[in-house]
Design a protein around this motif. Sequence first.
Motif, PDB file in Angstrom:
ATOM      1  N   ILE A 191       0.832  -1.204   0.000  1.00 55.78           N
ATOM      2  CA  ILE A 191       0.000   0.000   0.000  1.00 55.78           C
ATOM      3  C   ILE A 191       0.869   1.258   0.000  1.00 55.78           C
ATOM      4  O   ILE A 191       0.589   2.227  -0.705  1.00 55.78           O
ATOM      5  CB  ILE A 191      -0.952  -0.010   1.211  1.00 55.78           C
ATOM      6  N   HIS A 192       1.931   1.233   0.778  1.00 54.01           N
ATOM      7  CA  HIS A 192       2.809   2.403   0.873  1.00 54.01           C
ATOM      8  C   HIS A 192       3.549   2.674  -0.436  1.00 54.01           C
ATOM      9  O   HIS A 192       3.758   3.845  -0.801  1.00 54.01           O
ATOM     10  CB  HIS A 192       3.818   2.187   2.004  1.00 54.01           C
ATOM     11  N   SER A 193       3.918   1.612  -1.161  1.00 57.11           N
ATOM     12  CA  SER A 193       4.768   1.777  -2.344  1.00 57.11           C
ATOM     13  C   SER A 193       3.986   1.998  -3.637  1.00 57.11           C
ATOM     14  O   SER A 193       4.559   2.423  -4.634  1.00 57.11           O
ATOM     15  CB  SER A 193       5.677   0.542  -2.513  1.00 57.11           C
ATOM     16  N   ASP A 194       2.676   1.713  -3.637  1.00 54.18           N
ATOM     17  CA  ASP A 194       1.873   1.845  -4.855  1.00 54.18           C
ATOM     18  C   ASP A 194       0.965   3.069  -4.754  1.00 54.18           C
ATOM     19  O   ASP A 194       0.007   3.064  -3.973  1.00 54.18           O
ATOM     20  CB  ASP A 194       1.036   0.581  -5.068  1.00 54.18           C
ATOM     21  N   PRO A 195       1.220   4.124  -5.532  1.00 53.75           N
ATOM     22  CA  PRO A 195       0.388   5.340  -5.473  1.00 53.75           C
ATOM     23  C   PRO A 195      -1.088   5.080  -5.770  1.00 53.75           C
ATOM     24  O   PRO A 195      -1.959   5.799  -5.263  1.00 53.75           O
ATOM     25  CB  PRO A 195       1.014   6.246  -6.553  1.00 53.75           C
ATOM     26  N   GLN A 196      -1.384   4.048  -6.571  1.00 57.60           N
ATOM     27  CA  GLN A 196      -2.772   3.757  -6.901  1.00 57.60           C
ATOM     28  C   GLN A 196      -3.542   3.193  -5.702  1.00 57.60           C
ATOM     29  O   GLN A 196      -4.770   3.134  -5.723  1.00 57.60           O
ATOM     30  CB  GLN A 196      -2.832   2.771  -8.072  1.00 57.60           C
ATOM     31  N   LEU A 197      -2.819   2.787  -4.679  1.00 59.03           N
ATOM     32  CA  LEU A 197      -3.458   2.271  -3.468  1.00 59.03           C
ATOM     33  C   LEU A 197      -3.555   3.330  -2.375  1.00 59.03           C
ATOM     34  O   LEU A 197      -3.938   3.018  -1.249  1.00 59.03           O
ATOM     35  CB  LEU A 197      -2.692   1.057  -2.938  1.00 59.03           C
ATOM     36  N   HIS A 198      -3.201   4.559  -2.710  1.00 56.47           N
ATOM     37  CA  HIS A 198      -3.296   5.646  -1.724  1.00 56.47           C
ATOM     38  C   HIS A 198      -4.707   6.222  -1.709  1.00 56.47           C
ATOM     39  O   HIS A 198      -4.952   7.373  -2.050  1.00 56.47           O
ATOM     40  CB  HIS A 198      -2.255   6.731  -2.035  1.00 56.47           C
ATOM     41  N   THR A 199      -5.641   5.369  -1.301  1.00 56.83           N
ATOM     42  CA  THR A 199      -7.054   5.740  -1.194  1.00 56.83           C
ATOM     43  C   THR A 199      -7.515   5.465   0.238  1.00 56.83           C
ATOM     44  O   THR A 199      -6.839   4.741   0.985  1.00 56.83           O
ATOM     45  CB  THR A 199      -7.910   4.924  -2.183  1.00 56.83           C
ATOM     46  N   PRO A 200      -8.655   6.026   0.655  1.00 53.53           N
ATOM     47  CA  PRO A 200      -9.120   5.811   2.031  1.00 53.53           C
ATOM     48  C   PRO A 200      -9.238   4.340   2.423  1.00 53.53           C
ATOM     49  O   PRO A 200      -8.863   3.960   3.534  1.00 53.53           O
ATOM     50  CB  PRO A 200     -10.489   6.509   2.037  1.00 53.53           C
ATOM     51  N   MET A 201      -9.762   3.503   1.511  1.00 49.56           N
ATOM     52  CA  MET A 201      -9.953   2.090   1.846  1.00 49.56           C
ATOM     53  C   MET A 201      -8.635   1.430   2.222  1.00 49.56           C
ATOM     54  O   MET A 201      -8.539   0.720   3.229  1.00 49.56           O
ATOM     55  CB  MET A 201     -10.596   1.349   0.673  1.00 49.56           C
ATOM     56  N   TYR A 202      -7.593   1.666   1.432  1.00 51.40           N
ATOM     57  CA  TYR A 202      -6.298   1.053   1.694  1.00 51.40           C
ATOM     58  C   TYR A 202      -5.550   1.771   2.813  1.00 51.40           C
ATOM     59  O   TYR A 202      -4.683   1.181   3.464  1.00 51.40           O
ATOM     60  CB  TYR A 202      -5.479   0.997   0.409  1.00 51.40           C
ATOM     61  N   PHE A 203      -5.868   3.033   3.037  1.00 49.93           N
ATOM     62  CA  PHE A 203      -5.338   3.753   4.189  1.00 49.93           C
ATOM     63  C   PHE A 203      -5.790   3.066   5.477  1.00 49.93           C
ATOM     64  O   PHE A 203      -4.980   2.808   6.379  1.00 49.93           O
ATOM     65  CB  PHE A 203      -5.820   5.205   4.140  1.00 49.93           C
ATOM     66  N   PHE A 204      -7.082   2.737   5.554  1.00 50.43           N
ATOM     67  CA  PHE A 204      -7.597   2.015   6.721  1.00 50.43           C
ATOM     68  C   PHE A 204      -7.017   0.603   6.795  1.00 50.43           C
ATOM     69  O   PHE A 204      -6.699   0.113   7.879  1.00 50.43           O
ATOM     70  CB  PHE A 204      -9.126   1.949   6.671  1.00 50.43           C
ATOM     71  N   LEU A 205      -6.892  -0.054   5.656  1.00 54.14           N
ATOM     72  CA  LEU A 205      -6.369  -1.423   5.635  1.00 54.14           C
ATOM     73  C   LEU A 205      -4.933  -1.472   6.135  1.00 54.14           C
ATOM     74  O   LEU A 205      -4.557  -2.412   6.841  1.00 54.14           O
ATOM     75  CB  LEU A 205      -6.455  -1.988   4.211  1.00 54.14           C
ATOM     76  N   SER A 206      -4.123  -0.481   5.772  1.00 55.76           N
ATOM     77  CA  SER A 206      -2.735  -0.473   6.233  1.00 55.76           C
ATOM     78  C   SER A 206      -2.673  -0.341   7.758  1.00 55.76           C
ATOM     79  O   SER A 206      -1.845  -0.993   8.409  1.00 55.76           O
ATOM     80  CB  SER A 206      -1.960   0.677   5.570  1.00 55.76           C
ATOM     81  N   PHE A 207      -3.565   0.458   8.333  1.00 54.00           N
ATOM     82  CA  PHE A 207      -3.603   0.584   9.792  1.00 54.00           C
ATOM     83  C   PHE A 207      -4.137  -0.695  10.433  1.00 54.00           C
ATOM     84  O   PHE A 207      -3.685  -1.090  11.517  1.00 54.00           O
ATOM     85  CB  PHE A 207      -4.447   1.792  10.206  1.00 54.00           C
ATOM     86  N   LEU A 208      -5.102  -1.336   9.785  1.00 56.45           N
ATOM     87  CA  LEU A 208      -5.618  -2.608  10.299  1.00 56.45           C
ATOM     88  C   LEU A 208      -4.504  -3.643  10.347  1.00 56.45           C
ATOM     89  O   LEU A 208      -4.374  -4.384  11.333  1.00 56.45           O
ATOM     90  CB  LEU A 208      -6.768  -3.104   9.415  1.00 56.45           C
ATOM     91  N   SER A 209      -3.685  -3.714   9.312  1.00 59.63           N
ATOM     92  CA  SER A 209      -2.558  -4.651   9.274  1.00 59.63           C
ATOM     93  C   SER A 209      -1.539  -4.311  10.355  1.00 59.63           C
ATOM     94  O   SER A 209      -0.980  -5.202  11.007  1.00 59.63           O
ATOM     95  CB  SER A 209      -1.895  -4.629   7.895  1.00 59.63           C
TER      96      SER A 209
END
Length: 310
Positions: free
Chosen positions: A50-68
């Motif tokens: 999520i951190h390395s892919d700009p296309q994943l810099h969305t709210p859904m993946y922002f929350f997912l990264s914190f969940l992980s």
Amino acid sequence: MERLNQTSSVSEFILLGLSSRSEDQKPLFIFFLIIYLVTITGNVLIILAIHSDPQLHTPMYFFLSFLSFIDIWYTTTIVPRMLVNFLSEKKTISYAGCLTQMYFTYALGNTDSYLLTAMAYDRYVAICDPFHYVIIMSRRRCVLLVAISCSLPHFHSLLHILLLNQLIFCNSNVVHHFFCDINPLLKLSCSSVFVNDLTIKTEGLVFWVTPFLCIVFSYVRILIAVLRIPSAAGKRKAFSTCGSHFTVVILFYGSIFYVYLQPLSSYTVRDQVATLVYTVLSSMLNPFIYSLRNKDMKRGLRKLMGRRKS
């Protein structure tokens, strides 16, 4: 320490774990060591992708990264102590260590719950109000939701620890569990646990059920919105964005409600299986659930692996 001696006559607890048979200890150690390593590796890969892919810099993946991130610490609060006990003859944990483990277990577990609620809200806005999605799910609001999810559970956890610290343990210090959970400890107390049990069934119920009801409400609205989509392809696409999250919610809340919504008197060793689901297995399965059923996440992981190889 003076307060500790007044409220408890035991200085340590004995965690019996999943099995008292000596021949089971090494296989259990290997099994849970593998689970722990897979959990850490899977969640770290999710965060890096999520951190390395700009296309994943969305709210859904922002929350997912914190969940992980929370899942890494959640499982670390429980599993390393289990691994030590599997190879130790003296399966003890200090009184203070037991309360500390319980505090972080509940704080991090509740953080998971609130993050899942934030993710459900994100999916609700994305499907039910897509034209205002960027405005509603602004970076400021996402950070605020994460801040609330990470801070509020600590008050809930602290309340239960303070109440537990008022009890007297004079009959036994043997905990029929693999970590310091509140129900097995309450069964060991020789003082009244009425207030503790009442708090679990009221404040605890509100704290767990409220996020769950918010998730249910979000999915009811999502279902209504999806059923109005005329094309089958549109319905599949809408459902695909929610499928992974819905699976995690059922796994997580189903096992929690099974354990904590039953009377304290009926709590048995068999409930350890359900406890394992939301404390250990859920954190391990989350990366697989979110990556195997998510094309964007698969792409991000492939790009991450390709970058590592090069």
